[in-house]
Design a protein around this motif. Structure first.
Motif, PDB file in Angstrom:
ATOM      1  N   VAL A  48       0.839  -1.206   0.000  1.00  0.00           N
ATOM      2  CA  VAL A  48       0.000   0.000   0.000  1.00  0.00           C
ATOM      3  C   VAL A  48       0.870   1.251   0.000  1.00  0.00           C
ATOM      4  O   VAL A  48       0.595   2.223  -0.722  1.00  0.00           O
ATOM      5  CB  VAL A  48      -0.945  -0.006   1.218  1.00  0.00           C
ATOM      6  N   ASP A  49       1.953   1.216   0.775  1.00  0.00           N
ATOM      7  CA  ASP A  49       2.824   2.386   0.885  1.00  0.00           C
ATOM      8  C   ASP A  49       3.494   2.748  -0.441  1.00  0.00           C
ATOM      9  O   ASP A  49       3.818   3.909  -0.680  1.00  0.00           O
ATOM     10  CB  ASP A  49       3.901   2.150   1.950  1.00  0.00           C
ATOM     11  N   ILE A  50       3.727   1.762  -1.301  1.00  0.00           N
ATOM     12  CA  ILE A  50       4.371   2.058  -2.597  1.00  0.00           C
ATOM     13  C   ILE A  50       3.391   1.923  -3.759  1.00  0.00           C
ATOM     14  O   ILE A  50       3.792   1.973  -4.914  1.00  0.00           O
ATOM     15  CB  ILE A  50       5.610   1.172  -2.820  1.00  0.00           C
ATOM     16  N   ASN A  51       2.117   1.732  -3.427  1.00  0.00           N
ATOM     17  CA  ASN A  51       1.050   1.656  -4.435  1.00  0.00           C
ATOM     18  C   ASN A  51       1.205   0.462  -5.374  1.00  0.00           C
ATOM     19  O   ASN A  51       0.879   0.542  -6.562  1.00  0.00           O
ATOM     20  CB  ASN A  51       0.986   2.949  -5.250  1.00  0.00           C
ATOM     21  N   ALA A  52       1.724  -0.646  -4.850  1.00  0.00           N
ATOM     22  CA  ALA A  52       1.831  -1.881  -5.637  1.00  0.00           C
ATOM     23  C   ALA A  52       0.514  -2.643  -5.567  1.00  0.00           C
ATOM     24  O   ALA A  52      -0.154  -2.649  -4.531  1.00  0.00           O
ATOM     25  CB  ALA A  52       2.961  -2.752  -5.115  1.00  0.00           C
ATOM     26  N   SER A  53       0.157  -3.298  -6.645  1.00  0.00           N
ATOM     27  CA  SER A  53      -1.102  -4.041  -6.676  1.00  0.00           C
ATOM     28  C   SER A  53      -0.928  -5.507  -6.291  1.00  0.00           C
ATOM     29  O   SER A  53      -1.911  -6.201  -6.012  1.00  0.00           O
ATOM     30  CB  SER A  53      -1.732  -3.960  -8.068  1.00  0.00           C
ATOM     31  N   SER A 116       4.613   3.091 -12.957  1.00  0.00           N
ATOM     32  CA  SER A 116       5.678   2.229 -12.425  1.00  0.00           C
ATOM     33  C   SER A 116       6.959   2.372 -13.236  1.00  0.00           C
ATOM     34  O   SER A 116       8.064   2.415 -12.684  1.00  0.00           O
ATOM     35  CB  SER A 116       5.233   0.764 -12.430  1.00  0.00           C
ATOM     36  N   SER A 119       8.705   5.562 -12.248  1.00  0.00           N
ATOM     37  CA  SER A 119       9.201   5.497 -10.875  1.00  0.00           C
ATOM     38  C   SER A 119      10.395   4.565 -10.740  1.00  0.00           C
ATOM     39  O   SER A 119      11.416   4.907 -10.142  1.00  0.00           O
ATOM     40  CB  SER A 119       8.075   5.041  -9.938  1.00  0.00           C
ATOM     41  N   GLY A 157       3.009  -4.164 -10.183  1.00  0.00           N
ATOM     42  CA  GLY A 157       1.891  -3.275 -10.437  1.00  0.00           C
ATOM     43  C   GLY A 157       2.246  -2.234 -11.475  1.00  0.00           C
ATOM     44  O   GLY A 157       3.415  -2.005 -11.776  1.00  0.00           O
ATOM     45  N   GLU A 159       1.278   0.997 -11.170  1.00  0.00           N
ATOM     46  CA  GLU A 159       1.285   2.336 -10.584  1.00  0.00           C
ATOM     47  C   GLU A 159       2.178   2.411  -9.354  1.00  0.00           C
ATOM     48  O   GLU A 159       1.924   3.186  -8.423  1.00  0.00           O
ATOM     49  CB  GLU A 159      -0.141   2.762 -10.238  1.00  0.00           C
ATOM     50  N   ILE A 160       3.239   1.617  -9.319  1.00  0.00           N
ATOM     51  CA  ILE A 160       4.179   1.661  -8.198  1.00  0.00           C
ATOM     52  C   ILE A 160       4.822   3.039  -8.136  1.00  0.00           C
ATOM     53  O   ILE A 160       5.304   3.572  -9.134  1.00  0.00           O
ATOM     54  CB  ILE A 160       5.264   0.581  -8.346  1.00  0.00           C
ATOM     55  N   THR A 161       4.816   3.612  -6.938  1.00  0.00           N
ATOM     56  CA  THR A 161       5.449   4.907  -6.707  1.00  0.00           C
ATOM     57  C   THR A 161       6.444   4.741  -5.572  1.00  0.00           C
ATOM     58  O   THR A 161       6.056   4.559  -4.410  1.00  0.00           O
ATOM     59  CB  THR A 161       4.409   5.977  -6.335  1.00  0.00           C
TER      60      THR A 161
END
Length: 256
Positions: A48-53, A116, A119, A157, A159-161
């Motif tokens: 969740v912290d890095i927006n991984a799915s 992703s 990033s 994912g 949208e990994i940030t």
């Protein structure tokens, strides 16, 4: 010395002190995990912290001839995701060899133009690898624990940030997570049988419906040798027969 080599040297020097490569003691109360579901929740928080799915934690087997990866859990827990099956189902000798020599994270990008992609490409202290699962982006954190246990925490994912200055904190959390899981399952790596490449080839052909005679012909072996390979594999997997060995090998990710 390159940035990657410098990080690896720091990793090796600090790891001997039972710390993560980033100076975080693995003995802190915050690193204790009681159950696998607890570990899954902790891994989900990191995701969740890095927006991984998606995410997966894998142990590396000790086979010298064919190192392989065995999933412990992933984001589909208690099931296993298709991505994890792809990642663990192939021969990952290069990835395992990297983890045994370095703790530098690996990244892959098979989604040009995605969040992703931008990033992950901005991260400097990483090693690029071929995509283990087509049409995905991801980052692989090599992790280690006591008794020589080695593994990976992987996040996927589109949208990994992950900012460069946050990568070390995320890696430290992965180290402590793997250490907690390894303590719960101290014999995990030892459970992995050392099966030769030829034995696995025979087993995979058996899984595809080939007889001993057909396997011998395809691999240019005698029928006796093909049967011996299958017998050896069944014994190493503690299986009652070759079909039972096939079933166990499929569950362990040794064959597809």
């Amino acid at each position: 010395m390159s940035d990657a080599a410098e990080v690896s040297e720091v990793v090796q020097s600090l790891f001997g002190e039972r710390q993560t490569p980033f100076g975080v003691s693995l003995g802190r109360d915050t690193h204790r995990t009681v159950t696998i579901p607890d570990a899954v929740r902790r891994c989900r928080w990191i995701a969740v912290d890095i927006n991984a799915s998606g995410f997966t934690l894998l142990f590396s087997g000790p086979s010298a001839e064919r190192p392989f990866l065995a999933p412990c859990f992933d984001s589909r827990y208690p099931g296993v995701s298709a991505e994890t099956r792809l990642i663990s189902g192939e021969d990952r000798f290069g990835l395992v060899r990297h983890a045994r020599a370095s703790s530098v994270p690996c990244v892959w990008d098979d989604l040009p133009g995605s969040v992703s992609s931008s990033s992950l490409n901005a991260l400097t202290w990483t090693t690029r690898i071929e995509p283990p699962a087509a049409g995905t982006c991801g980052i692989v954190f090599p992790v280690h624990a006591e008794r020589g246990q080695c593994g990976f925490v992987i996040f996927l994912g589109s949208e990994i940030t992950l900012a460069p200055n946050a990568m070390f904190d995320i890696h430290a959390r992965c180290f402590s997570l793997f250490d907690a899981v390894a303590r719960m399952r101290p014999g995990e790596s030892a459970k992995f049988p050392s099966i030769s490449k030829r034995e696995l080839e025979c087993l995979k052909l058996t899984a595809n419906g080939y007889t001993s005679e057909e396997i011998a012909r395809l691999l240019k072996l005698s029928v006796h040798t093909a049967n011996q390979y299958l017998t050896n594999t069944a014994q190493k997997l503690n299986a009652v027969n070759r079909m039972h060995a096939v079933a166990k090998a499929l569950r362990m990710g040794l064959i597809e």
